[in-house]
Write an enzyme that holds these catalytic residues in place. Sequence first.
Site, PDB file in Angstrom:
ATOM      1  N   GLY A  20      31.844  -1.176  -7.331  1.00  0.00           N
ATOM      2  CA  GLY A  20      31.225  -0.819  -6.337  1.00  0.00           C
ATOM      3  C   GLY A  20      31.429   0.500  -5.745  1.00  0.00           C
ATOM      4  N   SER A  21      30.625   1.039  -5.297  1.00  0.00           N
ATOM      5  CA  SER A  21      29.976   2.748  -4.788  1.00  0.00           C
ATOM      6  C   SER A  21      29.664   2.690  -3.471  1.00  0.00           C
ATOM      7  CB  SER A  21      29.468   3.210  -5.582  1.00  0.00           C
ATOM      8  OG  SER A  21      28.376   3.097  -5.417  1.00  0.00           O
ATOM      9  N   GLN A  23      28.889   6.651   0.139  1.00  0.00           N
ATOM     10  CA  GLN A  23      28.147   7.037   0.019  1.00  0.00           C
ATOM     11  C   GLN A  23      30.116   8.214  -0.445  1.00  0.00           C
ATOM     12  OE1 GLN A  23      27.305   8.210   4.014  1.00  0.00           O
ATOM     13  NE2 GLN A  23      26.713  10.610   4.080  1.00  0.00           N
ATOM     14  N   PHE A  24      31.015   8.154  -0.492  1.00  0.00           N
ATOM     15  CA  PHE A  24      31.787   9.151  -0.677  1.00  0.00           C
ATOM     16  C   PHE A  24      33.101   8.278  -1.516  1.00  0.00           C
ATOM     17  CE2 PHE A  24      29.879  11.268   3.355  1.00  0.00           C
ATOM     18  CZ  PHE A  24      29.614  12.138   2.619  1.00  0.00           C
ATOM     19  N   ILE A  26      34.237   5.322  -4.980  1.00  0.00           N
ATOM     20  CA  ILE A  26      33.369   4.355  -6.042  1.00  0.00           C
ATOM     21  C   ILE A  26      34.754   3.803  -6.477  1.00  0.00           C
ATOM     22  CG2 ILE A  26      33.158   4.735  -8.597  1.00  0.00           C
ATOM     23  CD1 ILE A  26      31.770   6.947  -8.349  1.00  0.00           C
ATOM     24  N   VAL A  27      34.592   2.168  -6.425  1.00  0.00           N
ATOM     25  CA  VAL A  27      35.530   1.663  -6.930  1.00  0.00           C
ATOM     26  C   VAL A  27      35.548   1.182  -7.960  1.00  0.00           C
ATOM     27  CG1 VAL A  27      36.594  -0.419  -6.179  1.00  0.00           C
ATOM     28  CG2 VAL A  27      36.015   0.938  -3.870  1.00  0.00           C
ATOM     29  N   LYS A  42      40.099   2.812  -5.793  1.00  0.00           N
ATOM     30  CA  LYS A  42      39.322   3.747  -4.637  1.00  0.00           C
ATOM     31  C   LYS A  42      39.354   5.108  -4.594  1.00  0.00           C
ATOM     32  CE  LYS A  42      37.898   3.723   0.021  1.00  0.00           C
ATOM     33  NZ  LYS A  42      38.547   2.882   1.297  1.00  0.00           N
ATOM     34  N   GLU A  94      44.569  -3.672  -3.785  1.00  0.00           N
ATOM     35  CA  GLU A  94      45.292  -5.478  -4.547  1.00  0.00           C
ATOM     36  C   GLU A  94      42.915  -5.710  -5.170  1.00  0.00           C
ATOM     37  OE1 GLU A  94      46.000  -9.820  -2.442  1.00  0.00           O
ATOM     38  OE2 GLU A  94      46.067  -7.884  -1.317  1.00  0.00           O
ATOM     39  N   ASP A 139      35.000  -2.994  12.221  1.00  0.00           N
ATOM     40  CA  ASP A 139      34.294  -2.219  11.126  1.00  0.00           C
ATOM     41  C   ASP A 139      34.310  -4.328  10.707  1.00  0.00           C
ATOM     42  OD1 ASP A 139      31.614  -2.133  10.119  1.00  0.00           O
ATOM     43  OD2 ASP A 139      32.798  -1.502   8.033  1.00  0.00           O
ATOM     44  N   LYS A 141      32.659  -7.662   9.838  1.00  0.00           N
ATOM     45  CA  LYS A 141      31.297  -7.412   9.305  1.00  0.00           C
ATOM     46  C   LYS A 141      31.480  -8.714   8.141  1.00  0.00           C
ATOM     47  CE  LYS A 141      30.126  -3.515   7.261  1.00  0.00           C
ATOM     48  NZ  LYS A 141      29.557  -2.130   6.847  1.00  0.00           N
ATOM     49  N   ASN A 144      32.941  -7.559   5.017  1.00  0.00           N
ATOM     50  CA  ASN A 144      34.150  -6.513   4.767  1.00  0.00           C
ATOM     51  C   ASN A 144      35.839  -7.703   5.255  1.00  0.00           C
ATOM     52  OD1 ASN A 144      33.692  -4.223   4.501  1.00  0.00           O
ATOM     53  ND2 ASN A 144      33.526  -3.688   6.531  1.00  0.00           N
ATOM     54  N   ASP A 161      38.053  -3.063   3.994  1.00  0.00           N
ATOM     55  CA  ASP A 161      37.714  -1.498   4.655  1.00  0.00           C
ATOM     56  C   ASP A 161      37.959  -1.799   6.075  1.00  0.00           C
ATOM     57  OD1 ASP A 161      36.235   0.276   5.324  1.00  0.00           O
ATOM     58  OD2 ASP A 161      34.248  -0.692   4.713  1.00  0.00           O
ATOM     59  N   THR A 180      28.992  -1.094  12.459  1.00  0.00           N
ATOM     60  CA  THR A 180      27.362  -1.189  11.511  1.00  0.00           C
ATOM     61  C   THR A 180      26.592  -1.729  13.342  1.00  0.00           C
ATOM     62  OG1 THR A 180      28.423  -1.856   9.447  1.00  0.00           O
ATOM     63  CG2 THR A 180      25.979  -2.668  10.318  1.00  0.00           C
TER      64      THR A 180
END
Length: 456
Positions: A20-21, A23-24, A26-27, A42, A94, A139, A141, A144, A161, A180
């Site tokens: 996944g990725s 805004q700043f 990449i995983v 990450k 992990e 955060d 939600k 996460n 996160d 969010t």
Amino acid sequence: MSTFRQESVEDFYEMGEELGSGQFAIVRKCRERKTGLEYAAKFIKKRRLSSSRRGVSREEIEREVDILREIQHPNIITLHDIFENKTDVVLILELVSGGELFDFLAEKESLTEEEATQFLKQILDGVHYLHSKRIAHFDLKPENIMLLDKNVPNPRIKLIDFGIAHKIEAGNEFKNIFGTPEFVAPEIVNYEPLGLEADMWSIGVITYILLSGASPFLGETKQETLTNISAVNYDFDEEYFSNTSELAKDFIRRLLVKDPKKRMTIAQSLEHPWIKVIKRRNVRNEDSCKKPERRRLKTTRLKEYTIKSHSSMPPNNTYINFERFSKVMEEVAAAEESLRELERNKKSFQEDIEALLSIYEEKESWYKEENESISQDLRQIRQELQKTEALKKQAQEETKSVVQAANGLKRRYRKLENHYEALAKQVASEMKFVQELVWSIEREKLQSSEGDGSIR
């Protein structure tokens, strides 16, 4: 300042597919070369300049790392290692590969309150651990709340996160606008002091959605959503809650309270009768062959909610945002965004200004700060452009001077070359004269010596 390993991460970990990725960030999936164990790497893009808007500041990265280093709990993602290079900080985490909890539950045909609460209890246990250390996630939600592995009888919840998580220090007032919109507490919307209570509001929203498939405060626009949150404007529509127990509704009511001080704490939520009753029922069910009648919640609406939320996910202010949506969902999201843009274009500019003022008047100072930051960035860009133009002009002038100097040297070289050729001819002529003179002298000497010999 925290120090991270400066070696190359790829010397120790073999990098795999992208998970996944954001805004700043990449995983990527990775495998430790020494042990063969799999992890998630990450890559967080560092902010190079303090005035820049691109990348994550050193302070934010260190805050997340410090929190991850401090926590160790079965229901929270764990940090394994940290590397740093010129552009990125790499967190080795992990590997949580079971997907989102809501996606997992939406795949079921129906769900009992007991089953839903077993997962909710794990969420509460993880948050209880965080709050015991005075850490607020800020955060919480569905995106996460992940499963470590969904292909086991009792999947384990993992909270992920911690990009905007903070340590709540006694006596230090903390305010911010982040998270969010659908899940943030009223104190965030109203730019009031924040604490651990903000997480409890988010748990209330998550529980509401889990049991109904509907979002309590979600409006047609972000502004409408924030207005609903500030006014605590929600209800238990019979259409969505016809099969939901009163204890479950009471649990939600005690969390969706505007005053943070009157909101149920994490310890109180674990002692709430709904949670305690579920636990007692589970004990009785193990001791009895007779299965009691259970309330079954249809997951159709939850499935619709997960599809809609994935196709129109609002922007996340954290720097990790896993993109798990299929190409079809992305096209649907683009179409929905186009429709929303057309709708916004129908409204007049004055109506937009009035709507913004009505919702954000209490956050005027925050907007001023943002505007000042943007203006500063623009001024800096203009200055850089002016410097560049000046350097360009200077370079052109210097180039012109160099060309002129080169032409002068070229003319001087030709003049010297001509002079040299003339000198060479003159020297050659003089050498020829000298040679002829020498030969003449030699002949005279020879003749003289021959005359002397004849006299003898």
